[in-house]
Design an enzyme around this catalytic site. Structure first.
Site, PDB file in Angstrom:
ATOM      1  N   GLU A  98       0.719  -0.993  -0.134  1.00 19.36           N
ATOM      2  CA  GLU A  98      -0.072  -0.001   0.029  1.00 19.36           C
ATOM      3  C   GLU A  98       0.815   1.242   0.059  1.00 19.36           C
ATOM      4  O   GLU A  98       1.652   1.578   0.912  1.00 19.36           O
ATOM      5  CB  GLU A  98      -0.997   0.082   1.284  1.00 19.36           C
ATOM      6  CG  GLU A  98      -2.002   1.275   0.947  1.00 19.36           C
ATOM      7  CD  GLU A  98      -3.033   0.946   2.298  1.00 19.36           C
ATOM      8  OE1 GLU A  98      -3.260  -0.147   2.984  1.00 19.36           O
ATOM      9  OE2 GLU A  98      -3.838   2.013   2.397  1.00 19.36           O
ATOM     10  N   ASP A 106       4.449 -13.898  11.655  1.00 20.93           N
ATOM     11  CA  ASP A 106       3.099 -14.485  11.222  1.00 20.93           C
ATOM     12  C   ASP A 106       1.983 -13.406  11.324  1.00 20.93           C
ATOM     13  O   ASP A 106       1.373 -13.046  12.415  1.00 20.93           O
ATOM     14  CB  ASP A 106       2.700 -15.639  12.083  1.00 20.93           C
ATOM     15  CG  ASP A 106       1.500 -16.297  11.556  1.00 20.93           C
ATOM     16  OD1 ASP A 106       0.668 -15.600  11.055  1.00 20.93           O
ATOM     17  OD2 ASP A 106       1.355 -17.503  11.986  1.00 20.93           O
ATOM     18  N   HIS A 117      -3.104  10.277  -0.034  1.00 20.24           N
ATOM     19  CA  HIS A 117      -3.113   8.898  -0.985  1.00 20.24           C
ATOM     20  C   HIS A 117      -3.159   8.919  -2.212  1.00 20.24           C
ATOM     21  O   HIS A 117      -2.334   8.252  -2.779  1.00 20.24           O
ATOM     22  CB  HIS A 117      -4.612   8.025  -0.474  1.00 20.24           C
ATOM     23  CG  HIS A 117      -4.689   7.487   0.831  1.00 20.24           C
ATOM     24  ND1 HIS A 117      -5.172   6.058   0.819  1.00 20.24           N
ATOM     25  CD2 HIS A 117      -4.120   7.854   1.931  1.00 20.24           C
ATOM     26  CE1 HIS A 117      -4.908   5.319   1.978  1.00 20.24           C
ATOM     27  NE2 HIS A 117      -4.371   6.533   2.724  1.00 20.24           N
ATOM     28  N   LYS A 151      -7.875  -1.022  11.192  1.00 22.95           N
ATOM     29  CA  LYS A 151      -6.911  -1.414   9.964  1.00 22.95           C
ATOM     30  C   LYS A 151      -5.941  -0.359   9.792  1.00 22.95           C
ATOM     31  O   LYS A 151      -4.810  -0.924   9.377  1.00 22.95           O
ATOM     32  CB  LYS A 151      -8.191  -1.211   8.777  1.00 22.95           C
ATOM     33  CG  LYS A 151      -7.489  -1.770   7.561  1.00 22.95           C
ATOM     34  CD  LYS A 151      -6.989  -0.864   6.615  1.00 22.95           C
ATOM     35  CE  LYS A 151      -6.420  -1.388   5.335  1.00 22.95           C
ATOM     36  NZ  LYS A 151      -5.465  -0.342   4.568  1.00 22.95           N
TER      37      LYS A 151
HETATM   38  P1  NDP Z   1       9.929 -22.391  16.027  1.00 22.77           P
HETATM   39  O1  NDP Z   1       9.216 -23.731  15.982  1.00 22.77           O
HETATM   40  O2  NDP Z   1      11.110 -22.173  15.155  1.00 22.77           O
HETATM   41  O3  NDP Z   1      10.670 -22.451  17.835  1.00 22.77           O
HETATM   42  C1  NDP Z   1      11.202 -21.375  18.137  1.00 22.77           C
HETATM   43  C2  NDP Z   1      12.751 -21.575  17.959  1.00 22.77           C
HETATM   44  O4  NDP Z   1      13.672 -20.853  18.469  1.00 22.77           O
HETATM   45  C3  NDP Z   1      12.963 -23.118  18.746  1.00 22.77           C
HETATM   46  O5  NDP Z   1      13.571 -24.292  17.924  1.00 22.77           O
HETATM   47  C4  NDP Z   1      14.010 -22.639  19.997  1.00 22.77           C
HETATM   48  O6  NDP Z   1      15.082 -23.541  20.026  1.00 22.77           O
HETATM   49  C5  NDP Z   1      14.810 -21.356  19.209  1.00 22.77           C
HETATM   50  N1  NDP Z   1      15.299 -20.367  20.084  1.00 22.77           N
HETATM   51  C6  NDP Z   1      16.318 -19.882  20.039  1.00 22.77           C
HETATM   52  N2  NDP Z   1      16.618 -18.771  21.050  1.00 22.77           N
HETATM   53  C7  NDP Z   1      15.623 -18.822  21.616  1.00 22.77           C
HETATM   54  C8  NDP Z   1      14.879 -17.874  22.489  1.00 22.77           C
HETATM   55  N3  NDP Z   1      15.523 -17.075  23.227  1.00 22.77           N
HETATM   56  N4  NDP Z   1      13.713 -18.022  22.916  1.00 22.77           N
HETATM   57  C9  NDP Z   1      12.772 -18.981  22.518  1.00 22.77           C
HETATM   58  N5  NDP Z   1      13.221 -19.873  21.455  1.00 22.77           N
HETATM   59  C10 NDP Z   1      14.349 -19.919  21.186  1.00 22.77           C
HETATM   60  O7  NDP Z   1       8.916 -21.293  16.082  1.00 22.77           O
HETATM   61  P2  NDP Z   1       7.699 -20.924  17.019  1.00 22.77           P
HETATM   62  O8  NDP Z   1       7.529 -21.944  18.370  1.00 22.77           O
HETATM   63  O9  NDP Z   1       7.849 -19.283  17.616  1.00 22.77           O
HETATM   64  O10 NDP Z   1       6.487 -20.875  16.332  1.00 22.77           O
HETATM   65  C11 NDP Z   1       6.401 -19.897  15.334  1.00 22.77           C
HETATM   66  C12 NDP Z   1       5.852 -20.543  13.912  1.00 22.77           C
HETATM   67  O11 NDP Z   1       4.693 -21.165  14.021  1.00 22.77           O
HETATM   68  C13 NDP Z   1       5.614 -19.516  13.015  1.00 22.77           C
HETATM   69  O12 NDP Z   1       6.087 -19.678  11.584  1.00 22.77           O
HETATM   70  C14 NDP Z   1       4.127 -19.524  12.978  1.00 22.77           C
HETATM   71  O13 NDP Z   1       3.577 -19.102  11.686  1.00 22.77           O
HETATM   72  C15 NDP Z   1       3.647 -20.732  13.103  1.00 22.77           C
HETATM   73  N6  NDP Z   1       2.447 -21.244  13.535  1.00 22.77           N
HETATM   74  C16 NDP Z   1       1.468 -20.546  14.041  1.00 22.77           C
HETATM   75  C17 NDP Z   1       0.312 -21.090  14.331  1.00 22.77           C
HETATM   76  C18 NDP Z   1      -0.889 -19.985  14.870  1.00 22.77           C
HETATM   77  O14 NDP Z   1      -0.725 -18.780  15.187  1.00 22.77           O
HETATM   78  N7  NDP Z   1      -2.058 -20.239  15.158  1.00 22.77           N
HETATM   79  C19 NDP Z   1      -0.052 -22.306  14.530  1.00 22.77           C
HETATM   80  C20 NDP Z   1       1.174 -23.218  14.374  1.00 22.77           C
HETATM   81  C21 NDP Z   1       2.124 -22.496  13.568  1.00 22.77           C
HETATM   82  P3  NDP Z   1      14.908 -24.738  21.181  1.00 22.77           P
HETATM   83  O15 NDP Z   1      13.881 -25.728  20.720  1.00 22.77           O
HETATM   84  O16 NDP Z   1      16.252 -25.212  21.129  1.00 22.77           O
HETATM   85  O17 NDP Z   1      14.771 -24.255  22.408  1.00 22.77           O
END
Ligand code: NDP
Length: 425
Positions: free
Chosen positions: A76, A274, A378, A258
């Site tokens: 936009e 996301d 706009h 919005k």
């Molecule tokens: P990830 O599955 O990538 O998990 C986060 C990763 O970050 C983990 O692997 C963790 O490692 C690592 N990590 C590194 N440093 C840190 C820190 N300081 N704190 C926390 N984690 C750390 O992603 P999310 O769990 O964040 O999930 C996000 C994704 O899920 C997005 O792509 C989203 O689009 C999607 N999603 C969204 C849904 C919804 O909104 N309804 C439903 C399902 C998926 P380690 O494991 O080693 O700790």
């Protein structure tokens, strides 16, 4: 020369000279568009191509005393211009003060249906709360090691039909959906065994409780919102009145919000976060009282215009696509969302920047409405879109857009201006 008047190359050079962009990141941004084919194919199912959008930057948004450049990805035309305008006015008033919650928690629900003896099952689940903490720790030990993990559990009956376990998980610096879903599924399996019923669902909710909302506030001298033909006091009063209208008129509130999400979603997309999670959470939060309300409100107080926003922001600075998209990494570095001094990674700076951006984006929109109206700005910015739609390419785009500024801004005019330009060459 103003930043918006420069070529993209010159803007990158200026940011490099200011130390806001590393030479490596500048090079990465200059290689326009294209993801590495392997990354693109790995990110989604059935990938057949790529879809490019411009990455811009709203400059000088002062948040908690620090001046920030906020990368934004949007289709936009007016969004980055409005954000920059709002940021400029905010800076004249000392900037925005923003607060992220101390803990970054995401909630999940584990729900059972068709439970034969609901009261007995409820009693079992209540007595097993401590065990649920142990299950959660075993399911995702790495988040516990990072200082997060399951923080709270509650169990309740929902209508006559369901039993629900609510899990609040501290996900540290991640958006947390996968972390929370892993824990929820493990708790669902264990709890299902305890009560002898398979769970209907175990998944995070994008609804966010009030305690998890990010807040931001700004106090403005009305003089600083003066528009060309409208005095600052009048504009400030108009903004406060428009805000009150949004509180009582849902049709205005939806568009008010919005406009806020114009900024927030663009800055969320820029980091590979996301946008749907953030949008769903924000609108659910706006309707949490049963009446859809504005996320940001504006009031006159002691001759000052005071704006406040409260918005949930399910985002992360690690994990998901934030790590896999190279341009998202550049955006994180421009925004300084990740600490570069070795201190603990946290999502708070990013959340506070997003809330402040939403507030100034709203300010810019309401100021235009209370002043000259939204269309003047706009349509001036829409001219490039019209030029492109008319078939202009390369330098023709700027030439046709400039010529459109003094004409009727429609496709036919753009086409005839382009024809005239080409016939004069
Ligand atoms: P990830 O599955 O990538 O998990 C986060 C990763 O970050 C983990 O692997 C963790 O490692 C690592 N990590 C590194 N440093 C840190 C820190 N300081 N704190 C926390 N984690 C750390 O992603 P999310 O769990 O964040 O999930 C996000 C994704 O899920 C997005 O792509 C989203 O689009 C999607 N999603 C969204 C849904 C919804 O909104 N309804 C439903 C399902 C998926 P380690 O494991 O080693 O700790």
């Amino acid at each position: 020369m103003k930043f918006y008047e420069m070529t993209p190359q010159r803007r990158r050079s200026q940011m490099e000279a200011e130390g806001k962009l590393s030479p490596r990141d500048a090079q990465l941004l200059a290689r326009s568009g294209g993801l590495d084919p392997a990354i693109a194919d790995g990110l989604i199912e059935n990938q057949i191509g790529q879809f490019a959008l411009p990455l811009g930057v709203a400059r000088g948004l002062v948040v908690n005393g620090e001046s920030r450049d906020v990368p934004m990805v949007t289709e936009e035309s007016s969004v980055v211009a409005a954000a920059s305008n709002g940021a400029r006015i905010a800076a004249l008033n000392g900037g925005v003060v923003a607060h992220a919650p101390a803990e970054h928690c995401v909630r999940a629900e584990v729900v059972f249906a068709n439970v034969p003896d609901r009261d007995a099952a409820l009693a079992v689940l209540l007595s097993r709360r401590r065990d649920m903490f142990a299950v959660a720790r075993r399911a995702k030990p790495s988040i516990v090691a990072r200082g997060g993990g399951l923080r709270d559990v509650s169990v309740e009956a929902v209508c006559d039909e369901f039993l629900k376990i609510t899990l609040d998980v501290d996900v540290q610096a991640a958006m947390g959906a996968n972390i929370v879903n892993t824990i929820a599924e493990a708790v669902a399996t264990a709890a299902g065994d305890w009560i002898g019923v398979r769970a209907l669902t175990a998944i995070l909710t994008n609804a966010v409780c009030k305690a998890q909302a990010v807040t931001a506030e700004i106090v403005l001298d009305p003089l600083t919102v003066t528009c060309r033909d409208v005095a600052g006091e009048e504009v400030a009063e108009g903004i406060a009145r428009l805000s009150r209208l949004a509180e009582v008129d849902v049709e205005r509130a939806v568009t008010h919000n919005k406009g806020i999400m114009n900024g927030i979603s663009a800055a969320v997309l820029a980091t590979g976060n996301d946008t749907r999670a953030v949008e769903a959470g924000a609108h659910a939060f706006a309707a949490r009282t049963g009446h859809y309300r504005p996320l940001a409100v504006w009031n006159m107080k002691e001759n000052r215009l005071v704006g406040r926003i409260s918005v949930p922001l399910q985002v992360g600075v690690v994990g998901g696509a934030t790590t896999s998209l190279p341009a998202a990494g550049v955006a994180q570095r421009i925004g300084h969302y990740l600490p570069d001094d070795g201190s603990a990674v946290s999502v708070a700076v990013y959340q506070e920047t997003l809330a402040a951006l939403g507030l100034v984006q709203n300010l810019a929109a309401l100021r235009a409405l209370a002043g000259p109206g939204i269309q003047a700005g706009h349509m001036a910015l829409q001219a490039s879109n019209l030029a492109i739609a008319a078939g202009a390419r390369g330098a023709e785009i700027a030439a046709v857009a400039a010529a459109l500024q003094s004409c009727s801004k429609d496709l036919e005019t753009a086409k005839s201006l382009l024809e005239r330009l080409r016939s004069n060459l």
